[in-house]
Design an enzyme around this catalytic site. Structure first.
Site, mmCIF file in Angstrom:
data_model
loop_
_atom_site.group_PDB
_atom_site.id
_atom_site.type_symbol
_atom_site.label_atom_id
_atom_site.label_comp_id
_atom_site.label_asym_id
_atom_site.label_seq_id
_atom_site.Cartn_x
_atom_site.Cartn_y
_atom_site.Cartn_z
ATOM 1 N N SER A 18 -7.160 4.909 3.788
ATOM 2 C CA SER A 18 -7.402 5.927 2.766
ATOM 3 C C SER A 18 -7.612 5.325 1.383
ATOM 4 O O SER A 18 -8.185 5.970 0.502
ATOM 5 C CB SER A 18 -6.250 6.935 2.718
ATOM 6 O OG SER A 18 -5.043 6.316 2.335
ATOM 7 N N SER A 19 -7.152 4.099 1.186
ATOM 8 C CA SER A 19 -7.283 3.457 -0.126
ATOM 9 C C SER A 19 -7.131 1.945 0.025
ATOM 10 O O SER A 19 -6.857 1.434 1.110
ATOM 11 C CB SER A 19 -6.212 3.987 -1.096
ATOM 12 O OG SER A 19 -4.913 3.644 -0.637
ATOM 13 N N GLY B 260 -4.628 2.436 8.002
ATOM 14 C CA GLY B 260 -4.370 2.504 6.562
ATOM 15 C C GLY B 260 -5.618 2.402 5.714
ATOM 16 O O GLY B 260 -5.688 1.573 4.811
ATOM 17 N N LEU C 252 -10.846 -0.819 15.203
ATOM 18 C CA LEU C 252 -9.933 0.203 14.703
ATOM 19 C C LEU C 252 -9.135 -0.411 13.558
ATOM 20 O O LEU C 252 -8.536 -1.481 13.714
ATOM 21 C CB LEU C 252 -9.010 0.694 15.809
ATOM 22 C CG LEU C 252 -8.056 1.841 15.457
ATOM 23 C CD1 LEU C 252 -7.802 2.717 16.682
ATOM 24 C CD2 LEU C 252 -6.710 1.337 14.898
ATOM 25 N N TYR D 77 10.914 -5.349 2.060
ATOM 26 C CA TYR D 77 9.480 -5.507 2.283
ATOM 27 C C TYR D 77 9.168 -6.900 2.833
ATOM 28 O O TYR D 77 8.430 -7.039 3.824
ATOM 29 C CB TYR D 77 8.729 -5.274 0.979
ATOM 30 C CG TYR D 77 7.238 -5.467 1.082
ATOM 31 C CD1 TYR D 77 6.440 -4.511 1.690
ATOM 32 C CD2 TYR D 77 6.621 -6.612 0.565
ATOM 33 C CE1 TYR D 77 5.062 -4.687 1.795
ATOM 34 C CE2 TYR D 77 5.252 -6.795 0.658
ATOM 35 C CZ TYR D 77 4.477 -5.831 1.275
ATOM 36 O OH TYR D 77 3.122 -6.010 1.368
ATOM 37 N N ILE E 93 -7.052 -2.070 0.340
ATOM 38 C CA ILE E 93 -7.664 -3.065 1.218
ATOM 39 C C ILE E 93 -8.229 -2.413 2.475
ATOM 40 O O ILE E 93 -9.296 -2.787 2.958
ATOM 41 C CB ILE E 93 -6.641 -4.157 1.597
ATOM 42 C CG1 ILE E 93 -6.205 -4.934 0.357
ATOM 43 C CG2 ILE E 93 -7.226 -5.105 2.636
ATOM 44 C CD1 ILE E 93 -5.096 -5.934 0.627
ATOM 45 N N GLY E 94 -7.518 -1.434 3.022
ATOM 46 C CA GLY E 94 -7.987 -0.785 4.243
ATOM 47 C C GLY E 94 -9.310 -0.084 4.037
ATOM 48 O O GLY E 94 -10.220 -0.188 4.874
#
Length: 286
Positions: A15-16, A13, A10, A156, A18-19
């Site tokens: 959708s774009s 993230g 699983l 961050y 590195i993921g």
């Protein structure tokens, strides 16, 4: 164990960036991929990439907001039921943030921590019983910003530091019950991450007041760093390698530049080397 001969991972993230690249690379490497994203309506890029790599049948998109504890638990449980188990998790979902405390609210800082730290904790908590059952592995994508604090990235980096500390502390405990824990630290990566910061950079600079000169220098340096960034495929490769490794290390950097950068901190006992390095990001060359 995953359906058929494929193990199941699983990944959050996807959708774009590195993921997305990790989901496709993992499927190509023989994994059954549960590819989660907050808005499946943004899954076209992943679908096209998976089709181009001839692995679309092994990439299963699911909706997941990592800050929603109930949804996290449900998605993990559904994946286990549907695919017969869970062999690995890649915590990748996160959000960038640029700012400094005098120019933002504490709520901004809390929101950054919620996505980048507590989101990881939620997924990890839901996944651990299943990873323990499979003798699986937990891989978390952090950042070189989880090792070296960086100007105008206070919230961050605080979140990524927290993730690193959490996983470093969890690793021996997880190992005692058969789960391998690793963190992967990318540096600058050519993805949509910077574009998705949600900050109007020119407007921020214009209202930065006494911080404007420092922010301008920081922006110049960061722009140059991202001009020489890794590709998302280059950053994904070490993540997939950790999934496959017989004895994966705890900490992995995704490039020689990232290794050099984090190495400054890891060998910096009194903190002076890091301060000298990052201080140069916010001031003109002497």
């Amino acid at each position: 164990m995953a359906t058929g001969t494929r193990r199941t991972v699983l990944i959050t993230g996807t959708s774009s960036g590195i993921g997305l690249a990790t989901a496709v690379a993992a499927a190509r490497a023989g994994w059954n991929v549960v590819a989660t994203m907050r808005d499946p309506g943004k899954g076209d890029a992943l679908g096209k990439a998976a089709a181009a790599a001839a692995v679309a049948e092994h990439v299963h998109v699911r909706r997941l907001d990592v800050t929603d504890a109930r949804l996290v638990a449900a998605v993990v449980e559904d994946a286990v039921v549907e695919f017969g188990g869970l062999d690995a998790v890649v915590n990748n979902a996160g959000a960038g943030h640029v700012g400094t405390i005098e120019l933002e609210t504490v709520a901004d800082v809390r929101a950054t921590m919620e996505v980048n730290f507590f989101g990881v904790v939620e997924v990890t908590k839901a996944a651990m019983p299943h990873l323990r059952a499979s003798g699986g592995r937990l891989v978390t994508v952090t950042s070189v910003g989880g090792v070296v604090g960086q100007p105008f990235n206070e919230a961050y980096c605080a979140a990524k530091f927290a993730v690193e500390g959490y996983m470093e502390s969890l690793a021996p405990v997880a190992a005692a019950v058969g789960v391998t824990v690793s963190v992967v630290e990318p540096g600058a990566v050519g993805s949509e991450f910077v574009a998705n910061l949600g900050v109007d950079i020119p407007a921020y600079a214009a209202t930065a007041g006494p911080y404007r000169p420092a922010f301008t220098h920081y922006l110049d340096r960061t722009t140059q760093a991202f001009a020489a960034a890794q590709t998302i495929d280059e950053a994904a490769a070490p993540i997939v390698a950790v999934l496959a490794a017989e004895r994966p290390p705890f900490r992995v950097q995704t490039s020689p530049r990232a290794r050099e950068f984090t190495g400054v901190k890891l060998a910096d006992l009194d903190g002076s080397a890091v301060q000298s390095l990052t201080g140069g990001w916010v001031s003109a060359p002497s």
